[in-house]
Write a protein that holds these residues in place. Structure first.
Motif, mmCIF file in Angstrom:
data_model
loop_
_atom_site.group_PDB
_atom_site.id
_atom_site.type_symbol
_atom_site.label_atom_id
_atom_site.label_comp_id
_atom_site.label_asym_id
_atom_site.label_seq_id
_atom_site.Cartn_x
_atom_site.Cartn_y
_atom_site.Cartn_z
ATOM 1 N N LYS A 11 0.819 -1.214 0.000
ATOM 2 C CA LYS A 11 0.000 0.000 0.000
ATOM 3 C C LYS A 11 0.852 1.263 0.000
ATOM 4 O O LYS A 11 0.521 2.264 -0.648
ATOM 5 N N GLN A 12 1.970 1.226 0.749
ATOM 6 C CA GLN A 12 2.769 2.436 0.886
ATOM 7 C C GLN A 12 4.219 2.072 1.170
ATOM 8 O O GLN A 12 4.506 1.123 1.897
ATOM 9 N N VAL A 13 5.138 2.826 0.590
ATOM 10 C CA VAL A 13 6.562 2.719 0.890
ATOM 11 C C VAL A 13 7.045 4.131 1.198
ATOM 12 O O VAL A 13 7.097 4.991 0.312
ATOM 13 N N ALA A 14 7.363 4.386 2.465
ATOM 14 C CA ALA A 14 7.712 5.745 2.881
ATOM 15 C C ALA A 14 8.354 5.678 4.263
ATOM 16 O O ALA A 14 8.199 4.692 4.987
ATOM 17 N N PRO A 15 9.055 6.735 4.644
ATOM 18 C CA PRO A 15 9.625 6.760 6.000
ATOM 19 C C PRO A 15 8.518 6.951 7.050
ATOM 20 O O PRO A 15 7.493 7.585 6.794
ATOM 21 N N ASN A 16 8.756 6.387 8.205
ATOM 22 C CA ASN A 16 7.960 6.685 9.410
ATOM 23 C C ASN A 16 6.457 6.478 9.226
ATOM 24 O O ASN A 16 5.640 7.326 9.576
ATOM 25 N N ILE A 17 6.084 5.346 8.662
ATOM 26 C CA ILE A 17 4.668 5.015 8.542
ATOM 27 C C ILE A 17 4.147 4.577 9.906
ATOM 28 O O ILE A 17 4.760 3.755 10.594
ATOM 29 N N LYS A 18 3.009 5.142 10.288
ATOM 30 C CA LYS A 18 2.389 4.751 11.559
ATOM 31 C C LYS A 18 1.672 3.412 11.392
ATOM 32 O O LYS A 18 0.949 3.202 10.421
ATOM 33 N N ALA A 19 1.880 2.525 12.323
ATOM 34 C CA ALA A 19 1.272 1.191 12.244
ATOM 35 C C ALA A 19 -0.239 1.285 12.388
ATOM 36 O O ALA A 19 -0.744 1.853 13.364
ATOM 37 N N PRO A 20 -0.988 0.741 11.416
ATOM 38 C CA PRO A 20 -2.449 0.705 11.553
ATOM 39 C C PRO A 20 -2.850 -0.202 12.713
ATOM 40 O O PRO A 20 -2.077 -1.075 13.141
ATOM 41 N N TRP A 21 -4.075 -0.001 13.183
ATOM 42 C CA TRP A 21 -4.566 -0.841 14.260
ATOM 43 C C TRP A 21 -4.532 -2.317 13.852
ATOM 44 O O TRP A 21 -4.968 -2.696 12.774
ATOM 45 N N GLY A 22 -3.985 -3.147 14.704
ATOM 46 C CA GLY A 22 -3.974 -4.583 14.491
ATOM 47 C C GLY A 22 -2.906 -5.089 13.543
ATOM 48 O O GLY A 22 -2.820 -6.298 13.296
ATOM 49 N N ALA A 23 -2.075 -4.187 13.009
ATOM 50 C CA ALA A 23 -1.068 -4.622 12.033
ATOM 51 C C ALA A 23 0.039 -5.421 12.709
ATOM 52 O O ALA A 23 0.423 -5.148 13.857
ATOM 53 N N LYS A 24 0.549 -6.397 11.994
ATOM 54 C CA LYS A 24 1.742 -7.102 12.449
ATOM 55 C C LYS A 24 2.947 -6.259 12.058
ATOM 56 O O LYS A 24 3.096 -5.863 10.895
ATOM 57 N N VAL A 25 3.804 -5.976 13.006
ATOM 58 C CA VAL A 25 4.981 -5.145 12.738
ATOM 59 C C VAL A 25 6.217 -6.038 12.675
ATOM 60 O O VAL A 25 6.484 -6.828 13.581
ATOM 61 N N VAL A 26 6.943 -5.922 11.564
ATOM 62 C CA VAL A 26 8.197 -6.659 11.369
ATOM 63 C C VAL A 26 9.343 -5.663 11.498
ATOM 64 O O VAL A 26 9.424 -4.695 10.738
ATOM 65 N N ASP A 27 10.209 -5.889 12.459
ATOM 66 C CA ASP A 27 11.350 -4.997 12.668
ATOM 67 C C ASP A 27 12.464 -5.378 11.695
ATOM 68 O O ASP A 27 13.035 -6.459 11.784
ATOM 69 N N ALA A 28 12.758 -4.482 10.747
ATOM 70 C CA ALA A 28 13.793 -4.744 9.739
ATOM 71 C C ALA A 28 15.006 -3.852 9.946
ATOM 72 O O ALA A 28 15.804 -3.669 9.017
ATOM 73 N N THR A 29 15.178 -3.315 11.121
ATOM 74 C CA THR A 29 16.328 -2.448 11.396
ATOM 75 C C THR A 29 17.631 -3.193 11.113
ATOM 76 O O THR A 29 17.837 -4.313 11.592
#
Length: 537
Positions: free
Chosen positions: A72-90
């Motif tokens: 849906k989006q590729v950009a810096p600092n996207i806020k996680a939508p409610w219920g989203a699974k967050v994958v840390d790729a640091t």
């Protein structure tokens, strides 16, 4: 008769009002459960945070938001939508999932059937960061449409996206008509064999007819380039000398025969003026034919495979038959002298992409070619690679400095998407593209082994090789299917992805035809009076 429920109101209400409120609450809860179920069905939202996005043309730090199976989006600092699974790729690289354009799952061949089916083979692929493959379907009794239906049936157990090429093993008007029909069904490439005499091999005349039909329907012609007649003679010569083991396979089909057939196929494609895709370039000989043709402006794509870049033929002389037999494939893995030139050709774009030719037979199947009851001529050809490809190419090409990360993405994903008319749906991390994405940790080390791989075969030609750099997350169709060294797949969730004809390699072909039609010597056909008798003697 009244109660006080502070969760519903601030004052006491009648019981009837409470009942109504509770019913509404139950209805809302039911809707919420349904919504969560729907989210799970479509893959839900996934947010990849803090990674470096690597595409074929650039790399940059950005988050990647996935929704409903798409990016849906590729950009810096996207806020996680409610219920989203967050994958840390640091500290990690976020790339388009790999596309393997050359596989053979459940393929019947040389009296055996490849032991990886569309579930085990695809699960191995996902564990290695490949999210789509294009498998070679074979005709059934020379019927291409029957072959297509047979492969669709095999693929019902699939767990990820896939497409098909179709092999053409004979020629007649019916085959030509079936090619046109398959092009409408999403097959935009057809493979011709100049090897396997008496089985799959076509003649030069049949090849030219096939090339003409490919051009007419906008399909890419592919070629397995070995001189089948000479190979048959070489095999007979080895047997006469008593060379019956796996080493006879390499000796009977030397690189000069691959080079000859590659050059011949390229020249015939140039004669027809249609693009050509040379599968599994294994040797300097074949690579140089591709290089010369590209330099001359011929539209030819050279595909090499992981085994050609990283293995050498010495294993075919291993005294243990089980080990030697693992490395038998066609064209054969060549001597070490071919490795670096092929690596350089891939790095410099002479060779366009890297596939696997994944066709696996376990040790009991390979034993069909074990003397004294068998010999190398009946030893099933094929090696593994669908799970190991990205890791081996990363180790060999990126860790060595031979390729940049964007070049790696191009060679393992983007070029295949472009060649087979899938781009930008596939092969790109960008808004609107399919959510087939991988996360690669460049610091993670792992060792390749048959004990831990996900293929159904019981051996691995890359056994014991340590790789620095590992795919730690694979996202397919918007769902996390590989994480923490665990697969999470659904049998039957795979999708056939139709590939439209007349891909980018066909752009301008009509202009080339028009240019050829103009003769520097005058009008063609030249107007003449063939009825005049003035010149008769």
């Amino acid at each position: 008769h009244s109660l006080c429920l502070h969760s519903l109101c601030t004052t006491c209400v009648l019981k009837e009002e409470i009942d109504i409120a509770m019913a509404r609450f139950a209805s809302t809860a039911l809707c919420l459960v349904s919504a969560l179920a729907l989210v799970a069905t479509v893959g839900g939202n996934v947010l990849i945070k803090g990674g470096t996005v690597v595409n074929h043309d650039q790399e940059f730090v950005a988050d990647v938001l996935i929704e409903g199976g798409l990016i849906k989006q590729v950009a810096p600092n996207i806020k996680a939508p409610w219920g989203a699974k967050v994958v840390d790729a640091t500290g990690k690289y976020v790339m388009p999932g790999g596309i393997d354009p050359h596989t053979h799952l459940e393929m019947p061949f040389m009296g055996q059937v490849a032991c990886d089916d569309f579930q085990s083979g695809q699960e191995a692929a996902l564990a290695g960061g490949t999210t789509m493959h294009i498998d070679f379907a074979l005709p059934v009794d020379n019927n291409l449409l029957a072959g297509f239906e047979a492969w669709k049936e095999k693929a019902k157990k699939s767990v990820m996206d896939y497409g098909f090429h179709m092999a053409v093993t004979t020629w007649n008007d019916e085959v030509a008509a079936q090619m046109a029909e398959l092009a409408k069904k999403g097959i935009n490439s057809f493979k011709f064999f100049l090897a396997y005499k008496g089985a799959l091999m076509v003649s030069d005349e049949q090849l030219v007819m096939g090339l003409r039909q490919c051009k007419a329907i906008g399909a890419l012609a592919q070629i397995h380039a070995e001189n089948g007649d000479a190979v048959a003679l070489g095999q007979a010569e080895m047997i006469a000398k008593g060379i019956v083991g796996p080493e006879g396979h390499a000796l009977s089909r030397p690189s000069v025969l691959e080079g000859e057939a590659t050059g011949r196929a390229i020249k015939l494609a140039h004669f027809v003026n249609t693009p050509l895709y040379v599968v599994h370039v294994m040797s300097i000989d074949a690579m140089e034919e591709v290089a010369a043709a590209r330099k001359a402006g011929v539209r030819v794509i050279g595909e090499t495979v992981t085994s050609a870049l990283t293995m050498d033929e010495s294993k075919l002389w291993d005294p243990d038959f089980k080990i030697a037999a693992q490395y038998v494939m066609s064209p054969p893995i060549r001597s070490k002298a071919h490795q670096e030139p092929l690596q350089n050709a891939l790095a410099n774009g002479v060779i366009s992409l890297v596939a696997t030719d994944h066709a696996v037979f376990n040790s009991t199947q390979k034993a069909a070619g074990k003397p004294p009851h068998g010999d190398f001529r009946v030893l099933p050809n094929g090696v593994n690679g669908i799970e190991e490809r990205l890791h081996m190419v990363w180790e060999t090409m990126v860790n060595s400095g031979k390729m940049t990360r964007p070049q790696f993405v191009a060679a393992t994903s983007t070029v295949a998407a472009q060649v087979f008319n899938l781009f930008p749906r596939k092969g790109l991390v960008a808004a609107g593209s399919d959510a087939d994405v991988i996360v690669l940790d460049p610091a993670a080390t792992h060792t390749i082994s048959a004990a831990t791989h996900h293929s159904a075969m019981d051996t691995n030609i890359y056994e014991g090789i340590q790789v620095k750099g590992k795919v730690v997350v694979t996202i397919s169709q918007g769902k996390v299917v590989w994480e923490n060294d665990k697969l999470s797949t659904e049998r039957g969730a795979g999708r056939f992805v139709p590939m439209e004809p007349f891909g980018p390699l066909f752009d301008g072909i009509d202009k080339r035809d028009s240019a050829r039609a103009v003769s520097p010597y005058g009008e063609t056909p030249m107007p003449r009076d063939y009825t005049s008798k003035k010149d008769e003697l």
